[in-house]
Design a protein around this motif. Structure first.
Motif, PDB file in Angstrom:
ATOM      1  N   LEU A  19     -10.955  -0.647   8.638  1.00  0.00           N
ATOM      2  CA  LEU A  19     -10.773  -1.312   7.349  1.00  0.00           C
ATOM      3  C   LEU A  19     -12.000  -2.166   7.070  1.00  0.00           C
ATOM      4  CD1 LEU A  19      -7.525  -3.162   6.323  1.00  0.00           C
ATOM      5  CD2 LEU A  19      -9.680  -4.379   6.307  1.00  0.00           C
ATOM      6  N   VAL A  20     -12.415  -2.174   5.803  1.00  0.00           N
ATOM      7  CA  VAL A  20     -13.617  -2.925   5.438  1.00  0.00           C
ATOM      8  C   VAL A  20     -13.341  -4.419   5.354  1.00  0.00           C
ATOM      9  CG1 VAL A  20     -15.278  -3.311   3.565  1.00  0.00           C
ATOM     10  CG2 VAL A  20     -14.720  -0.991   4.288  1.00  0.00           C
ATOM     11  N   GLY A  21     -12.180  -4.793   4.823  1.00  0.00           N
ATOM     12  CA  GLY A  21     -11.864  -6.192   4.689  1.00  0.00           C
ATOM     13  C   GLY A  21     -12.267  -6.738   3.340  1.00  0.00           C
ATOM     14  N   GLY A  22     -12.109  -8.049   3.188  1.00  0.00           N
ATOM     15  CA  GLY A  22     -12.358  -8.663   1.897  1.00  0.00           C
ATOM     16  C   GLY A  22     -11.337  -8.190   0.897  1.00  0.00           C
ATOM     17  N   SER A  23     -11.774  -7.761  -0.260  1.00  0.00           N
ATOM     18  CA  SER A  23     -10.855  -7.302  -1.293  1.00  0.00           C
ATOM     19  C   SER A  23     -10.432  -5.855  -1.087  1.00  0.00           C
ATOM     20  CB  SER A  23     -11.498  -7.453  -2.673  1.00  0.00           C
ATOM     21  OG  SER A  23     -12.686  -6.677  -2.741  1.00  0.00           O
TER      22      SER A  23
ATOM     23  N   TYR B  20      -2.530   2.721  15.848  1.00  0.00           N
ATOM     24  CA  TYR B  20      -1.131   2.889  15.499  1.00  0.00           C
ATOM     25  C   TYR B  20      -0.513   3.983  16.365  1.00  0.00           C
ATOM     26  CZ  TYR B  20      -1.385  -0.038  11.293  1.00  0.00           C
ATOM     27  OH  TYR B  20      -1.509  -1.095  10.434  1.00  0.00           O
TER      28      TYR B  20
ATOM     29  N   LEU C 260       2.008  -0.558  14.410  1.00  0.00           N
ATOM     30  CA  LEU C 260       0.786  -1.203  14.891  1.00  0.00           C
ATOM     31  C   LEU C 260       0.914  -1.535  16.380  1.00  0.00           C
ATOM     32  CD1 LEU C 260      -1.955  -2.505  14.220  1.00  0.00           C
ATOM     33  CD2 LEU C 260      -0.714  -4.601  13.658  1.00  0.00           C
TER      34      LEU C 260
ATOM     35  N   PRO D 237      -2.590   9.336   7.873  1.00  0.00           N
ATOM     36  CA  PRO D 237      -2.298   8.895   6.507  1.00  0.00           C
ATOM     37  C   PRO D 237      -3.576   8.709   5.691  1.00  0.00           C
ATOM     38  CG  PRO D 237      -1.079   7.593   8.126  1.00  0.00           C
ATOM     39  CD  PRO D 237      -2.085   8.408   8.886  1.00  0.00           C
TER      40      PRO D 237
ATOM     41  N   PHE E 248      -5.031   6.904   2.082  1.00  0.00           N
ATOM     42  CA  PHE E 248      -4.770   5.847   1.106  1.00  0.00           C
ATOM     43  C   PHE E 248      -4.565   6.417  -0.290  1.00  0.00           C
ATOM     44  CE2 PHE E 248      -5.062   1.866  -1.031  1.00  0.00           C
ATOM     45  CZ  PHE E 248      -5.912   2.037  -2.104  1.00  0.00           C
TER      46      PHE E 248
ATOM     47  N   PRO F 145       4.043   4.883  11.158  1.00  0.00           N
ATOM     48  CA  PRO F 145       3.121   4.357  12.174  1.00  0.00           C
ATOM     49  C   PRO F 145       3.461   2.904  12.517  1.00  0.00           C
ATOM     50  CG  PRO F 145       1.920   5.435  10.380  1.00  0.00           C
ATOM     51  CD  PRO F 145       3.338   5.287   9.922  1.00  0.00           C
TER      52      PRO F 145
ATOM     53  N   TYR G 287      -5.316  -8.645   8.535  1.00  0.00           N
ATOM     54  CA  TYR G 287      -5.247  -7.330   7.919  1.00  0.00           C
ATOM     55  C   TYR G 287      -4.101  -6.474   8.433  1.00  0.00           C
ATOM     56  CZ  TYR G 287     -10.073  -8.576   6.657  1.00  0.00           C
ATOM     57  OH  TYR G 287     -11.190  -9.194   6.173  1.00  0.00           O
TER      58      TYR G 287
ATOM     59  N   PHE H  32      -7.880   6.258   8.273  1.00  0.00           N
ATOM     60  CA  PHE H  32      -7.324   6.714   9.538  1.00  0.00           C
ATOM     61  C   PHE H  32      -8.126   7.877  10.123  1.00  0.00           C
ATOM     62  CE2 PHE H  32      -3.218   4.669  10.249  1.00  0.00           C
ATOM     63  CZ  PHE H  32      -2.968   4.063   9.022  1.00  0.00           C
ATOM     64  N   GLY H  33      -8.084   7.971  11.465  1.00  0.00           N
ATOM     65  CA  GLY H  33      -8.524   9.169  12.137  1.00  0.00           C
ATOM     66  C   GLY H  33      -7.461  10.250  12.002  1.00  0.00           C
TER      67      GLY H  33
ATOM     68  N   ARG I 202      -8.726  -3.531   1.161  1.00  0.00           N
ATOM     69  CA  ARG I 202      -7.881  -3.666   2.340  1.00  0.00           C
ATOM     70  C   ARG I 202      -7.212  -2.370   2.763  1.00  0.00           C
ATOM     71  NH1 ARG I 202      -5.692  -9.298   3.718  1.00  0.00           N
ATOM     72  NH2 ARG I 202      -7.493 -10.572   3.164  1.00  0.00           N
ATOM     73  N   GLN I 203      -7.646  -1.232   2.225  1.00  0.00           N
ATOM     74  CA  GLN I 203      -6.991   0.002   2.628  1.00  0.00           C
ATOM     75  C   GLN I 203      -7.519   0.465   3.975  1.00  0.00           C
ATOM     76  OE1 GLN I 203      -9.002  -0.312   0.032  1.00  0.00           O
ATOM     77  NE2 GLN I 203     -10.158   1.546  -0.431  1.00  0.00           N
ATOM     78  N   LEU I 204      -6.625   1.048   4.779  1.00  0.00           N
ATOM     79  CA  LEU I 204      -6.985   1.604   6.072  1.00  0.00           C
ATOM     80  C   LEU I 204      -7.521   3.029   5.908  1.00  0.00           C
ATOM     81  CD1 LEU I 204      -3.851   0.406   8.059  1.00  0.00           C
ATOM     82  CD2 LEU I 204      -6.204  -0.291   8.537  1.00  0.00           C
TER      83      LEU I 204
ATOM     84  N   ASP J  60     -14.579  -3.796   9.397  1.00  0.00           N
ATOM     85  CA  ASP J  60     -14.471  -5.126  10.009  1.00  0.00           C
ATOM     86  C   ASP J  60     -13.212  -5.288  10.854  1.00  0.00           C
ATOM     87  OD1 ASP J  60     -13.808  -8.452   8.906  1.00  0.00           O
ATOM     88  OD2 ASP J  60     -15.395  -7.844  10.309  1.00  0.00           O
ATOM     89  N   TYR J  61     -12.404  -4.252  10.923  1.00  0.00           N
ATOM     90  CA  TYR J  61     -11.110  -4.379  11.610  1.00  0.00           C
ATOM     91  C   TYR J  61     -10.713  -2.980  12.052  1.00  0.00           C
ATOM     92  CZ  TYR J  61      -5.951  -5.033  11.781  1.00  0.00           C
ATOM     93  OH  TYR J  61      -4.631  -5.064  12.139  1.00  0.00           O
TER      94      TYR J  61
ATOM     95  N   PHE K 292       0.846  -1.197   0.000  1.00  0.00           N
ATOM     96  CA  PHE K 292       0.000   0.000   0.000  1.00  0.00           C
ATOM     97  C   PHE K 292       0.883   1.249   0.000  1.00  0.00           C
ATOM     98  CE2 PHE K 292      -3.838  -2.287   1.345  1.00  0.00           C
ATOM     99  CZ  PHE K 292      -3.287  -3.423   1.905  1.00  0.00           C
TER     100      PHE K 292
ATOM    101  N   GLN L  15      -1.054  -4.365   8.765  1.00  0.00           N
ATOM    102  CA  GLN L  15      -0.197  -3.644   7.834  1.00  0.00           C
ATOM    103  C   GLN L  15       0.987  -3.070   8.597  1.00  0.00           C
ATOM    104  OE1 GLN L  15      -2.124  -0.811   5.225  1.00  0.00           O
ATOM    105  NE2 GLN L  15      -3.902  -2.150   4.943  1.00  0.00           N
TER     106      GLN L  15
ATOM    107  N   TYR M 222       0.433   5.359   1.101  1.00  0.00           N
ATOM    108  CA  TYR M 222      -0.383   6.349   1.774  1.00  0.00           C
ATOM    109  C   TYR M 222       0.343   7.695   1.717  1.00  0.00           C
ATOM    110  CZ  TYR M 222      -2.973   2.474   3.974  1.00  0.00           C
ATOM    111  OH  TYR M 222      -3.731   1.348   4.208  1.00  0.00           O
TER     112      TYR M 222
END
Lengths: 115, 113
Positions: free
Chosen positions: B93-97, B36, B46, A43, A45, B44, A102, B103-104, B99-101, B31-32, A33, A104, A35
């Protein structure tokens, strides 16, 4: 093992110049990815690769931004004809591709300053 | 459209205090939910993450509380130390295909010695 590495760490470009930013993901990480992080912000996307395929480029702010990952490992983010508003930290992250994993992991970023 | 709202923008606590950072989201498909930690000049890192099927997760001094009905989640740092002084970001993150985060906007935490 080694984390995500990015180069250069700092880049100063004159307005109108082209720049290329490199990302070396964690070995074995299929997902990569990019960002963009403006000063004092979270960040945002830009684009997502799965191996060499660019699956999502919806975050690229203009057609001056281009990313590639030709062999499914190292990735390059290129910005053509840089503008002052492009000044930001560009972060690369990588991730395994597994069901509901998930996590990253981010590199240190490249701070781009356009003068 | 800001999909993850984070507060407060900055927070100062004494050593040993328990700073709490809050986030609210709008997209029920998320979903996730990771947190950070970012130090100046670094990327950042995790800290801890949670999924919507649990209400709390604890790892060391860091705890996430999750309220699915209110679409809110928060980070608690127990026994905070000056070395915890950093900027903290929540994300989703939504998940599935996809996969981008998302952020706040970040919380700058200062822990006084």
């Amino acid at each position: 093992g080694a984390g995500v590495s990015q180069s250069p760490r700092y880049k100063v470009a004159k307005r109108g110049q082209d720049v290329a930013l490199r990302c070396d993901p964690i070995s074995g990480h299929v997902s990569l990815f990019w960002y963009q992080q403006a000063l004092g912000q979270g960040p945002e996307f830009l684009t997502y690769f799965q191996n060499e395929a660019q699956l999502d480029k919806s975050g690229l702010p203009s057609d001056r931004f281009f990313a590639e990952r030709p062999e499914g490992s190292v990735s390059t983010l290129k910005i053509q004809r840089t503008q002052q508003e492009d000044s930001a930290v560009y972060l690369c992250a990588s991730s395994l591709l597994s069901y509901r994993n998930y996590e990253q992991y981010f590199g240190p970023g490249t701070r781009l300053t356009v003068t | 459209q800001q999909q993850v709202k984070q507060s407060p923008q900055s927070l100062i606590v004494q050593k040993g205090g328990i700073p709490i950072i809050n986030c609210a989201y709008e997209n029920t498909a998320f979903d996730y939910f990771p947190w950070y930690q970012q130090f100046p000049g670094k990327g950042p890192a995790l800290l801890i993450a949670i999924r919507p099927d649990v209400s709390e997760k604890k790892e060391g001094r860091f705890t996430i509380s999750f309220n699915k009905s209110a679409k809110q989640f928060s980070l608690h740092i127990m026994d905070s130390q000056p070395g915890d002084s950093a900027t903290y970001f929540c994300a989703a993150l939504v998940g599935g295909s996809a996969r981008q985060l998302t952020f706040g906007s970040g919380t700058q935490l200062t822990v006084l010695p």
